[in-house]
Write an enzyme that holds these catalytic residues in place. Structure first.
Site, mmCIF file in Angstrom:
data_model
loop_
_atom_site.group_PDB
_atom_site.id
_atom_site.type_symbol
_atom_site.label_atom_id
_atom_site.label_comp_id
_atom_site.label_asym_id
_atom_site.label_seq_id
_atom_site.Cartn_x
_atom_site.Cartn_y
_atom_site.Cartn_z
ATOM 1 N N THR A 172 0.834 -1.206 0.000
ATOM 2 C CA THR A 172 0.000 0.000 0.000
ATOM 3 C C THR A 172 0.866 1.253 0.000
ATOM 4 O OG1 THR A 172 -0.112 0.061 2.426
ATOM 5 C CG2 THR A 172 -1.864 -1.136 1.265
ATOM 6 N N ASN A 174 0.825 5.161 1.661
ATOM 7 C CA ASN A 174 0.216 5.899 2.763
ATOM 8 C C ASN A 174 0.313 7.392 2.514
ATOM 9 O OD1 ASN A 174 -0.264 3.696 4.970
ATOM 10 N ND2 ASN A 174 1.780 3.301 4.173
ATOM 11 N N GLU A 220 -4.772 4.925 3.035
ATOM 12 C CA GLU A 220 -3.887 3.810 2.731
ATOM 13 C C GLU A 220 -4.449 3.100 1.511
ATOM 14 O OE1 GLU A 220 -1.622 0.285 5.238
ATOM 15 O OE2 GLU A 220 -3.574 0.991 5.907
#
Length: 267
Positions: A172, A174, A220
């Site tokens: 992911t 952020n 996220e």
């Protein structure tokens, strides 16, 4: 020879939603005069790119001006306005004493045309920034997007996280939520991620991650079919549809299964 008079669209333009667009498209090459500079629905950085013909007011300078001074010193003196466009609910001058109708009445005698745009409805009620903000807070992204005329969008620098997503098999990126932006309902969204002019399908979690709790909410995002390092780059995210609320998972395996389900729901 008299200087050419200009067309000026007046308003708050928070989000530049569909009703706002009827104002700014009311005259060719109109200057957009953004008087209050709220950016809860569309970041200023994105606003400036989409509408390069915008002038952002110094609100502290104009908020205590009388309506007449605002017209004479700013609209006529600075902009040399010959055509003014605004919404039916536009108010201005100290304590918002004057309305769009007062503006028209004052300027008619000066040969300056004022076009007042009526409200635009969605599902039987007028489109407004207040209404769109409430939809975003309630997780009604599809309704908010329908009234905006585009997908609710934000951009920010990609920051380093704890690497937990990658360990789970779902890398992911952020991002902090931009300051001043309306905070969407916490939860998981179907999203688009724009990278180098190309859109990628993605899943975005907005919130504090109850299973690995954070002190402040972040975005996220897992980008489907993309694996390159994006740390330090500014990335743009569009929220399309609310999938589910954040929740606390009993185990890592339960979390992994749910992430897979979230991803499967948009493919």
């Amino acid at each position: 020879m008299e200087n050419k008079r200009n067309a000026v669209a007046l308003g708050d333009f928070d989000g530049m939603h569909l009703a706002h667009k009827t104002v700014v498209t009311g005259a060719e090459n109109a200057t957009i005069f953004c008087v209050n500079n709220q950016f809860s629905l569309l970041q200023k950085s994105i606003f400036e790119k989409r509408y390069p013909n915008t002038v952002f007011a110094d609100f502290e300078k104009i908020k205590n001006m009388t309506a007449v001074d605002f017209i004479e010193d700013v609209l006529i003196g600075e902009f040399n306005a010959g055509i003014l466009l605004c919404g039916f609910n536009f108010r201005f001058g100290k304590d918002a004493m004057w309305s769009a109708l007062n503006l028209r009445e004052y300027l008619e005698s000066k040969g300056i045309w004022v076009r007042i745009l009526e409200h635009l409805d969605f599902e039987g009620e007028p489109i407004s920034s207040t209404r769109i903000r409430q939809c975003i807070r309630d997780g009604e992204a599809e309704k908010a997007n329908a009234m905006l005329g585009y997908n609710f969008t934000f951009e920010n620098e990609v920051i380093r996280g704890d690497g937990r997503g990658k360990k789970l098999g779902f890398a992911t990126i952020n991002q902090k939520l931009p300051e001043g932006l309306c905070v969407p309902k916490y939860g998981v969204y179907e999203s688009n991620t724009e990278l180098d002019g190309k859109m990628y399908r993605s899943v975005t979690n907005i919130g504090i991650r109850p299973s690995f709790r954070l002190d402040t909410p972040i975005a996220e995002t897992h980008i489907i079919d993309y694996e390159n390092d994006l740390y330090g780059k500014t990335v743009r995210i569009e929220l399309l549809r609310y999938i589910r609320e954040e929740r606390l998972f009993k185990s890592v395996e339960e979390l992994k299964r749910q992430i897979e389900n979230d991803k499967s729901s948009i493919i």
